[in-house]
Each structure stands twice: as structure tokens, then as C-alpha cells.
Scaffold this active site. Structure first.
Site, mmCIF file in Angstrom:
data_model
loop_
_atom_site.group_PDB
_atom_site.id
_atom_site.type_symbol
_atom_site.label_atom_id
_atom_site.label_comp_id
_atom_site.label_asym_id
_atom_site.label_seq_id
_atom_site.Cartn_x
_atom_site.Cartn_y
_atom_site.Cartn_z
ATOM 1 N N ASN A 10 -13.605 -12.694 -7.771
ATOM 2 C CA ASN A 10 -13.006 -14.012 -7.479
ATOM 3 C C ASN A 10 -12.280 -14.031 -6.129
ATOM 4 O O ASN A 10 -11.620 -15.005 -5.797
ATOM 5 C CB ASN A 10 -12.044 -14.432 -8.600
ATOM 6 C CG ASN A 10 -10.791 -13.553 -8.641
ATOM 7 O OD1 ASN A 10 -10.726 -12.528 -7.958
ATOM 8 N ND2 ASN A 10 -9.815 -13.948 -9.434
ATOM 9 N N SER A 59 -9.344 -5.744 -10.067
ATOM 10 C CA SER A 59 -7.888 -5.703 -10.258
ATOM 11 C C SER A 59 -7.241 -5.579 -8.890
ATOM 12 O O SER A 59 -7.737 -4.819 -8.049
ATOM 13 C CB SER A 59 -7.465 -4.477 -11.078
ATOM 14 O OG SER A 59 -6.052 -4.316 -11.032
ATOM 15 N N LYS A 96 -3.341 -9.910 -16.478
ATOM 16 C CA LYS A 96 -4.458 -10.601 -17.133
ATOM 17 C C LYS A 96 -5.792 -9.897 -16.859
ATOM 18 O O LYS A 96 -6.628 -9.785 -17.752
ATOM 19 C CB LYS A 96 -4.536 -12.056 -16.657
ATOM 20 C CG LYS A 96 -3.502 -12.945 -17.349
ATOM 21 C CD LYS A 96 -3.514 -14.366 -16.835
ATOM 22 C CE LYS A 96 -4.741 -15.130 -17.247
ATOM 23 N NZ LYS A 96 -4.674 -16.541 -16.789
ATOM 24 N N ALA A 121 -12.363 1.451 -14.016
ATOM 25 C CA ALA A 121 -11.637 2.035 -12.885
ATOM 26 C C ALA A 121 -10.160 2.040 -13.255
ATOM 27 O O ALA A 121 -9.459 1.047 -13.085
ATOM 28 C CB ALA A 121 -11.868 1.210 -11.619
ATOM 29 N N TYR A 125 1.128 -3.281 -13.186
ATOM 30 C CA TYR A 125 -0.138 -2.593 -12.867
ATOM 31 C C TYR A 125 -0.342 -1.407 -13.809
ATOM 32 O O TYR A 125 -1.393 -1.269 -14.430
ATOM 33 C CB TYR A 125 -0.089 -2.137 -11.418
ATOM 34 C CG TYR A 125 -1.316 -1.412 -10.912
ATOM 35 C CD1 TYR A 125 -2.530 -2.078 -10.747
ATOM 36 C CD2 TYR A 125 -1.252 -0.065 -10.552
ATOM 37 C CE1 TYR A 125 -3.652 -1.418 -10.253
ATOM 38 C CE2 TYR A 125 -2.365 0.594 -10.048
ATOM 39 C CZ TYR A 125 -3.559 -0.081 -9.897
ATOM 40 O OH TYR A 125 -4.661 0.579 -9.395
ATOM 41 N N ARG A 181 -0.828 -0.725 1.822
ATOM 42 C CA ARG A 181 -0.889 0.677 1.421
ATOM 43 C C ARG A 181 -0.638 1.563 2.638
ATOM 44 O O ARG A 181 -0.816 1.151 3.780
ATOM 45 C CB ARG A 181 -2.229 0.983 0.748
ATOM 46 C CG ARG A 181 -2.288 0.380 -0.635
ATOM 47 C CD ARG A 181 -3.556 0.731 -1.393
ATOM 48 N NE ARG A 181 -4.618 -0.221 -1.186
ATOM 49 C CZ ARG A 181 -5.716 -0.310 -1.945
ATOM 50 N NH1 ARG A 181 -5.870 0.505 -2.970
ATOM 51 N NH2 ARG A 181 -6.647 -1.197 -1.687
HETATM 52 P P1 NAD Z 1 -9.293 -4.226 -3.858
HETATM 53 O O1 NAD Z 1 -8.120 -5.142 -4.017
HETATM 54 O O2 NAD Z 1 -9.865 -4.044 -2.505
HETATM 55 O O3 NAD Z 1 -10.464 -4.648 -4.826
HETATM 56 C C1 NAD Z 1 -10.245 -5.258 -6.074
HETATM 57 C C2 NAD Z 1 -11.232 -6.398 -6.201
HETATM 58 O O4 NAD Z 1 -11.065 -7.032 -7.489
HETATM 59 C C3 NAD Z 1 -11.010 -7.486 -5.148
HETATM 60 O O5 NAD Z 1 -12.211 -7.783 -4.486
HETATM 61 C C4 NAD Z 1 -10.496 -8.671 -5.957
HETATM 62 O O6 NAD Z 1 -10.816 -9.924 -5.371
HETATM 63 C C5 NAD Z 1 -11.150 -8.440 -7.298
HETATM 64 N N1 NAD Z 1 -10.469 -9.102 -8.406
HETATM 65 C C6 NAD Z 1 -9.141 -9.046 -8.705
HETATM 66 N N2 NAD Z 1 -8.893 -9.798 -9.802
HETATM 67 C C7 NAD Z 1 -10.088 -10.320 -10.200
HETATM 68 C C8 NAD Z 1 -10.489 -11.180 -11.260
HETATM 69 N N3 NAD Z 1 -9.597 -11.657 -12.156
HETATM 70 N N4 NAD Z 1 -11.797 -11.525 -11.368
HETATM 71 C C9 NAD Z 1 -12.707 -11.062 -10.486
HETATM 72 N N5 NAD Z 1 -12.386 -10.247 -9.452
HETATM 73 C C10 NAD Z 1 -11.089 -9.883 -9.315
HETATM 74 O O7 NAD Z 1 -8.825 -2.816 -4.470
HETATM 75 P P2 NAD Z 1 -9.575 -1.416 -4.487
HETATM 76 O O8 NAD Z 1 -8.727 -0.443 -3.794
HETATM 77 O O9 NAD Z 1 -10.980 -1.570 -4.101
HETATM 78 O O10 NAD Z 1 -9.493 -1.061 -6.046
HETATM 79 C C11 NAD Z 1 -10.602 -1.246 -6.908
HETATM 80 C C12 NAD Z 1 -10.270 -0.720 -8.292
HETATM 81 O O11 NAD Z 1 -9.976 0.676 -8.233
HETATM 82 C C13 NAD Z 1 -9.057 -1.381 -8.935
HETATM 83 O O12 NAD Z 1 -9.313 -1.553 -10.308
HETATM 84 C C14 NAD Z 1 -7.964 -0.367 -8.733
HETATM 85 O O13 NAD Z 1 -6.983 -0.456 -9.731
HETATM 86 C C15 NAD Z 1 -8.717 0.938 -8.801
HETATM 87 N N6 NAD Z 1 -8.004 1.986 -8.060
HETATM 88 C C16 NAD Z 1 -8.059 2.033 -6.695
HETATM 89 C C17 NAD Z 1 -7.361 3.026 -6.031
HETATM 90 C C18 NAD Z 1 -7.399 3.159 -4.528
HETATM 91 O O14 NAD Z 1 -6.780 4.062 -4.001
HETATM 92 N N7 NAD Z 1 -8.121 2.349 -3.800
HETATM 93 C C19 NAD Z 1 -6.597 3.959 -6.741
HETATM 94 C C20 NAD Z 1 -6.553 3.854 -8.122
HETATM 95 C C21 NAD Z 1 -7.271 2.877 -8.779
HETATM 96 N N1 UDP Z 2 4.557 4.204 2.131
HETATM 97 C C1 UDP Z 2 5.310 4.375 3.274
HETATM 98 N N2 UDP Z 2 5.200 3.450 4.264
HETATM 99 C C2 UDP Z 2 4.360 2.390 4.189
HETATM 100 C C3 UDP Z 2 3.576 2.214 3.017
HETATM 101 C C4 UDP Z 2 3.708 3.140 2.004
HETATM 102 O O1 UDP Z 2 6.089 5.333 3.391
HETATM 103 O O2 UDP Z 2 4.305 1.604 5.150
HETATM 104 C C5 UDP Z 2 4.668 5.209 1.062
HETATM 105 C C6 UDP Z 2 4.934 4.642 -0.331
HETATM 106 O O3 UDP Z 2 6.319 4.469 -0.538
HETATM 107 C C7 UDP Z 2 4.328 5.707 -1.212
HETATM 108 C C8 UDP Z 2 3.150 6.250 -0.394
HETATM 109 O O4 UDP Z 2 3.411 5.862 0.954
HETATM 110 O O5 UDP Z 2 5.265 6.747 -1.412
HETATM 111 C C9 UDP Z 2 1.815 5.687 -0.836
HETATM 112 O O6 UDP Z 2 1.936 4.296 -0.920
HETATM 113 P P1 UDP Z 2 0.726 3.338 -1.197
HETATM 114 O O7 UDP Z 2 1.265 1.933 -1.189
HETATM 115 O O8 UDP Z 2 -0.394 3.637 -0.302
HETATM 116 O O9 UDP Z 2 0.210 3.688 -2.667
HETATM 117 P P2 UDP Z 2 0.865 4.275 -4.007
HETATM 118 O O10 UDP Z 2 0.436 5.682 -4.024
HETATM 119 O O11 UDP Z 2 2.356 4.157 -3.959
HETATM 120 O O12 UDP Z 2 0.252 3.452 -5.070
#
Ligand code: NAD
Ligand code: UDP
Length: 307
Positions: free
Chosen positions: A32, A74, A90, A113, A144, A185
Site C-alpha cells: 500500500n 510492515s 494492525k 518476516a 512494533y 535508520r
Molecule cells: P520497508 O518500510 O522498506 O518495507 C515495508 C513495506 O511494507 C513498504 O513497502 C510498505 O509500504 C509496506 N506496507 C506497510 N504496511 C502495509 C500494509 N498494511 N499493506 C501493504 N503493504 C504495507 O521496510 P523493510 O526494511 O523492507 O522491512 C521489510 C520487512 O522486514 C518488515 O516486515 C520488517 O519488519 C522486516 N525487518 C526488516 C529489517 C531491516 O533491517 N530492514 C530488520 C528486521 C525485520
Molecule cells: N542511531 C544513531 N544515530 C542515528 C540513527 C540511529 O546513533 O542517526 C542508533 C540507534 O539509536 C540505534 C542504532 O543506531 O542504537 C540502530 O538504529 P536503527 O534505527 O538503524 O535500528 P534499530 O536497530 O534501533 O532498530
């Protein structure tokens, strides 16, 4: 084989769509665009790719047979889920429920995920999958963490009570091209600050640790996991742990920036340590990360320089 990727227009989801298409799957991306970006999938020209703009907290039905459902939808960045707390809860609850219902109807294999945030602010380091975590349910990050813990619980319930063939990936901090520059991030923040010569914002004293996994390694892990027969959660991440201060210095060095470090308040409940124990992934998936941080950072810096 026909595969659904929810969250497929996001950072990880779009890379997963790319990999699945190269492996010959038909891919249906459902997103979305709450935190994703249509530009992440605009390069895909394949006839085997379909994008459906849809909020997965609402049900969706398919006539054709679906083989796999990768449920990635998400918000994932702390600033995103703090801005979208109800949507985050949600999508973890209703979105996961709907996608499990779809998988049950279709007799499809389902992959959740999940996240290292399921361990909260961990009291053991590194974190094995057997660790139950240390989560503050009513803190700001609770929206979260608890959504993902609920998502794991309902995934196991569908497995146990409806025999849905499920997988749970606990994903640790992953980085790479297509992260949103403003997603807050640490990787996009530090790289963009360094590239612009702005101050680098270290939260707290920078002694908190993280372990960064490059996106191609992570996506390979997800693909291996869905093809495995392993139902219990599997950590997917890079065990090379460093503190945030060391990470800031590394970004400054690789970018050749003259940015200075500035210190800002540590966000509430920011985990003090995080490092995956990947013994299980090694054993059951034959997986471990291959891309060194300096190499992955170079690619990511190049992406942010060009975008
Ligand atoms: P992201 O925000 O880039 O991607 C999430 C995607 O989900 C987005 O495109 C968003 O529009 C979509 N989305 C959110 N709510 C929605 C809904 N209700 N219906 C349809 N689409 C929806 O984030 P990401 O880093 O790519 O993360 C992807 C997944 O991996 C997530 O579930 C996240 O929790 C998990 N994850 C990512 C990391 C990371 O480091 N990137 C770490 C741990 C877990
Ligand atoms: N962080 C930071 N400066 C920034 C953004 C994040 O020092 O500008 C720190 C944050 O407090 C955390 C770590 O970097 O300790 C990783 O943060 P991120 O938001 O990437 O993901 P998290 O692991 O906390 O989900």
C-alpha cells in the site's frame, strides 16, 4: 510457481521480488506504499511480475494457485513505526491474519518476516532463537515489537491448528541500496550525513551495538528458509557486531567525509546490544553471510550518492 510478496515495494521486499524473478517465479507484489516507494519496483519489466496496491489489513482473494506467501508488509524503521503506531500494530496482527488465511485457503507455504526486535533489549548476547526476549510492551517501540511477537504467535497457531506450512525469519539489521534516505535508520542517516558533510548524529554515547547484514545475503537467507522444511524461527543476520561509534567512524573513513560526530539523546528502550547467533541458519539452511561490511557499505554509499 506463483509467489506473493507483501511489502514488495519496500527495501527488502523489492530485492526479494528481483531475486524471485531471476529464479523464474511468477511474482505478485502487494503493497500500500505506506513506507515503500513505487520507484523500488519500476525497473521490473518482466511479464511475470504484477503489482497490486492493497492494504493487507483488508482481505484479498486470488483465483489462481499461489505456492508461497512472503509476508514482509510492515513499517520497519523506528521513526516509521513511531509515526504509524496503529498501522504497525494492525499490519502485524490483521495483516498477518489475512495473509495466513490466504495461505491456508491456497495451501501455500507462508514465511513471516519477523525481527530481532522480538528479543527487545536483550539480556543475553548473542541472541539464540531459544531466547524469549526482554520487551517493554507499553514503551514506544512496543507497537512494533509486540506486533511482530503476535505475528509469530498467530503464525505458529495456524501451523499447529490449521496445518499451514509456515516459516519464521527473525531478521537482524539489514542495509543496502533502496533504503529510504529519510527513514531514520542508522545506515542511511550516517551515510547521507557524511555525504553532505553534515554532523553525524550518534544517539546516546554510541556504545550500543548492532550487527549489519547486507541485503543480498539476507534475501538469499529468506529464499533458503522458505525452501527448507524448518518451522521454528531462524535468525538471519550478520554476527559481526560493532558499536555505533565505531560504525560512524567507518562511514566517515569510507566516504572520506570531514563530518563531525555530535551526540543526541538515546531513544527510549533502544537495545544496548544486538547480535544474532546464526548456528541454526548455518545448520538447517547452510547459510551464512558472505558480504563484508566495508564492501556492502561501498555499494550502499554509491547508491545514496546517485539518488
Ligand atoms: P520497508 O518500510 O522498506 O518495507 C515495508 C513495506 O511494507 C513498504 O513497502 C510498505 O509500504 C509496506 N506496507 C506497510 N504496511 C502495509 C500494509 N498494511 N499493506 C501493504 N503493504 C504495507 O521496510 P523493510 O526494511 O523492507 O522491512 C521489510 C520487512 O522486514 C518488515 O516486515 C520488517 O519488519 C522486516 N525487518 C526488516 C529489517 C531491516 O533491517 N530492514 C530488520 C528486521 C525485520
Ligand atoms: N542511531 C544513531 N544515530 C542515528 C540513527 C540511529 O546513533 O542517526 C542508533 C540507534 O539509536 C540505534 C542504532 O543506531 O542504537 C540502530 O538504529 P536503527 O534505527 O538503524 O535500528 P534499530 O536497530 O534501533 O532498530
Amino acid at each position: 510457481m506463483k509467489v506473493i510478496v507483501t511489502g514488495g515495494a519496500g527495501f527488502l521486499g523489492s530485492h526479494l521480488c528481483d531475486l524471485l524473478l531471476t529464479k523464474g517465479y511468477d511474482v505478485i507484489c502487494i503493497d500500500n506504499l505506506a513506507t515503500g516507494d513505487i520507484r523500488n519496483i519500476e525497473h521490473i519489466k518482466s511479464e511475470k511480475f504484477t503489482y497490486i496496491k492493497h492494504d493487507v489489513t483488508k482481505p484479498i482473494y486470488f483465483g489462481d494457485k499461489i505456492d508461497y506467501v512472503f509476508h514482509l508488509a510492515s513499517p520497519a524503521s523506528p521513526i516509521d513505526y513511531l509515526e504509524l503506531p496503529i498501522q504497525t500494530l494492525k499490519v502485524g496482527a490483521l495483516g498477518t491474519y489475512n495473509m495466513l488465511g490466504l495461505a491456508k485457503e491456497q495451501k501455500a507455504r507462508f514465511l513471516l518476516a519477523s525481527t530481532s526486535e522480538a528479543y527487545g533489549d536483550p539480556l543475553v548476547n548473542p541472541q539464540p532463537e531459544s531466547y524469549w526476549g526482554n520487551v517493554n510492551p507499553i514503551g514506544p517501540r512496543g507497537v512494533y515489537d509486540e506486533a511482530k511477537r503476535y505475528a509469530e504467535a498467530i503464525t505458529m497457531a495456524y501451523h499447529r491448528y490449521h496445518n499451514v506450512d509456515t516459516r519464521i525469519a527473525r531478521i537482524f539489521n539489514t542495509y543496502g541500496p533502496r533504503m529510504r534516505a529519510g527513514d531514520g535508520r542508522v545506515v542511511p542517516n550516517f551515510i547521507n550525513q557524511a555525504l553532505k558533510g553534515e554532523d553525524i548524529t550518534v544517539y546516546g554515547d554510541g556504545s550500543q551495538t548492532r550487527s549489519f547484514c547486507y541485503v543480498s545475503d539476507l534475501i538469499d537467507g529468506l529464499h533458503r528458509l522458505i525452501r527448507s522444511d524448518f518451522v521454528e524461527p531462524v535468525n538471519i543476520g550478520n554476527p559481526d557486531e560493532m558499536n555505533v561509534l565505531e560504525f560512524a567512524e567507518m562511514v566517515i573513513k569510507i566516504t572520506g567525509s570531514n563530518s563531525r560526530l555530535v551526540f543526541r539523546d538515546l531513544p527510549v528502550d533502544d537495545p544496548k546490544v544486538r547480535r544474532p547467533d546464526i548456528s541454526r541458519a548455518k545448520e538447517v539452511l547452510g547459510w551464512e553471510p558472505a558480504v563484508k561490511l566495508c564492501k556492502g557499505l561501498e555499494q550502499t554509499i554509491e547508491y545514496f550518492s546517485d539518488n
